[in-house]
Write a protein that holds these residues in place. Structure first.
Motif, PDB file in Angstrom:
ATOM      1  N   ASP A 157       0.804  -1.255   0.160  1.00  0.00           N
ATOM      2  CA  ASP A 157       0.014   0.049   0.123  1.00  0.00           C
ATOM      3  C   ASP A 157       1.051   1.406   0.033  1.00  0.00           C
ATOM      4  O   ASP A 157       1.355   1.656   0.986  1.00  0.00           O
ATOM      5  CB  ASP A 157      -0.972  -0.014   1.464  1.00  0.00           C
ATOM      6  CG  ASP A 157      -1.961   1.269   1.384  1.00  0.00           C
ATOM      7  OD1 ASP A 157      -1.650   1.848   0.325  1.00  0.00           O
ATOM      8  OD2 ASP A 157      -2.497   1.493   2.247  1.00  0.00           O
ATOM      9  N   PHE A 158       1.186   1.947  -0.950  1.00  0.00           N
ATOM     10  CA  PHE A 158       2.059   2.753  -1.222  1.00  0.00           C
ATOM     11  C   PHE A 158       1.648   4.367  -0.953  1.00  0.00           C
ATOM     12  O   PHE A 158       1.644   5.547  -1.208  1.00  0.00           O
ATOM     13  CB  PHE A 158       2.767   2.883  -2.541  1.00  0.00           C
ATOM     14  CG  PHE A 158       3.572   1.810  -2.946  1.00  0.00           C
ATOM     15  CD1 PHE A 158       4.693   1.644  -1.718  1.00  0.00           C
ATOM     16  CD2 PHE A 158       3.719   0.969  -3.944  1.00  0.00           C
ATOM     17  CE1 PHE A 158       5.578   0.749  -2.249  1.00  0.00           C
ATOM     18  CE2 PHE A 158       4.526   0.112  -4.139  1.00  0.00           C
ATOM     19  CZ  PHE A 158       5.745  -0.020  -3.226  1.00  0.00           C
ATOM     20  N   THR A 159       0.174   4.210  -0.506  1.00  0.00           N
ATOM     21  CA  THR A 159      -0.516   5.532   0.019  1.00  0.00           C
ATOM     22  C   THR A 159      -0.141   5.728   1.493  1.00  0.00           C
ATOM     23  O   THR A 159      -0.071   6.776   2.308  1.00  0.00           O
ATOM     24  CB  THR A 159      -1.756   5.176   0.036  1.00  0.00           C
ATOM     25  OG1 THR A 159      -2.461   4.287   0.811  1.00  0.00           O
ATOM     26  CG2 THR A 159      -2.239   5.453  -1.476  1.00  0.00           C
ATOM     27  N   SER A 160       0.432   4.382   2.258  1.00  0.00           N
ATOM     28  CA  SER A 160       0.965   4.501   3.721  1.00  0.00           C
ATOM     29  C   SER A 160       2.388   4.116   3.660  1.00  0.00           C
ATOM     30  O   SER A 160       3.019   4.507   4.936  1.00  0.00           O
ATOM     31  CB  SER A 160      -0.013   3.419   4.543  1.00  0.00           C
ATOM     32  OG  SER A 160       0.577   2.099   4.034  1.00  0.00           O
ATOM     33  N   MET A 161       2.913   3.853   2.832  1.00  0.00           N
ATOM     34  CA  MET A 161       4.633   3.710   2.608  1.00  0.00           C
ATOM     35  C   MET A 161       4.839   3.900   1.279  1.00  0.00           C
ATOM     36  O   MET A 161       4.241   3.686   0.432  1.00  0.00           O
ATOM     37  CB  MET A 161       4.852   2.240   3.013  1.00  0.00           C
ATOM     38  CG  MET A 161       6.154   1.762   2.855  1.00  0.00           C
ATOM     39  SD  MET A 161       6.463  -0.182   3.080  1.00  0.00           S
ATOM     40  CE  MET A 161       5.800  -0.604   4.308  1.00  0.00           C
ATOM     41  N   THR A 162       6.166   4.542   1.288  1.00  0.00           N
ATOM     42  CA  THR A 162       6.691   5.036  -0.121  1.00  0.00           C
ATOM     43  C   THR A 162       7.289   3.824  -0.636  1.00  0.00           C
ATOM     44  O   THR A 162       7.845   2.920   0.061  1.00  0.00           O
ATOM     45  CB  THR A 162       7.613   6.151  -0.171  1.00  0.00           C
ATOM     46  OG1 THR A 162       8.816   5.693   0.676  1.00  0.00           O
ATOM     47  CG2 THR A 162       6.779   7.292   0.730  1.00  0.00           C
TER      48      THR A 162
END
Length: 235
Positions: A157-162
């Motif tokens: 989930d790249f909205t919570s982790m880059t």
């Protein structure tokens, strides 16, 4: 011999800023108002304002106007290091969030196969993400990843982790390669980063290794009037 008209208008704006009459955050006179005041064409006024935008002294905001900005607030990243953009933004006291445009598997074409060091047609992972600083788009990240070294990339989930954070945790960084270009962005990049016509753009081309493994290659686009890259070398 008097200076060109656009230089005179540019100096008029700078004088207003330097005197404190137009402070940081102030919306300056409109192009129409300056056109009427100086009796010149809209193109001449636009040239003066565009120069100041490119120099980082003014910022255009769609449908709102042109505002005096603080050069000290220009976002900055280290050129000779890799840091998580979310941490950079947080350290400046601002809020980061991201919008994932794509997160898919692809077959490597010839260009990506060469750049990423994989066989032609190999399955790789690809993502497109816009990073925001206080709701202002600050970076468009296009990234290609060797699926062999980051097999769970597509499930993140790249909205919570880059992507940077995920790859750093799973493939510890050992080497980086950077090239930086000043470019004229295409329409898609302008739209994603909410850039004005003729606004400068910085493109950082980055490849990262973990031990001897080439893990990812990325194109990182930044609005030139909101971003700068820096380096420090100890001699």
């Amino acid at each position: 011999m008097s200076a060109p008209l656009y230089i005179q208008i540019k100096q008029f704006i700078l004088d207003k800023m330097n005197s404190g009459e137009w402070m940081v955050g102030h919306r300056i006179a409109t192009e129409f108002e300056l056109t009427e005041q100086f009796g010149v064409s809209r193109m001449t006024v636009n040239k003066a304002i565009r120069d100041l935008v490119n120099e980082g002294k003014l910022q255009r905001r769609p449908r709102l106007g042109t505002f005096v900005c603080d050069p000290a607030e220009k976002s900055e990243s280290p050129l000779l290091d890799i840091r998580n953009i979310a941490d950079e933004i947080s350290n400046r006291g601002h809020t980061h969030h991201s919008e994932v445009l794509k997160q898919i598997a692809l077959k490597a074409d010839e260009s990506i196969a060469i750049t990423l060091g994989v066989m032609l047609g190999k399955t790789i992972f690809y993502s497109e993400i816009i990073h925001y600083e206080d709701n202002v788009p600050i970076q468009l990240e296009l990234r290609w990843v060797n699926s062999q070294y980051a097999p769970s990339y597509l499930t993140q989930d790249f909205t919570s982790m880059t992507p940077n954070q995920y790859l750093s945790n799973n493939c510890p960084l050992s080497a980086i390669e950077h090239t930086v270009e000043a470019i004229i962005p295409d329409g898609r990049v302008k739209q994603d980063l909410k850039m004005q016509a003729n606004e400068p753009c910085l493109l950082l081309n980055r490849r990262t290794w973990s031990q001897d493994k080439l893990v990812s290659t990325a194109l990182l686009y930044h609005p030139g009037n909101k971003y700068k890259l820096s380096s420090k070398i100890l001699l």
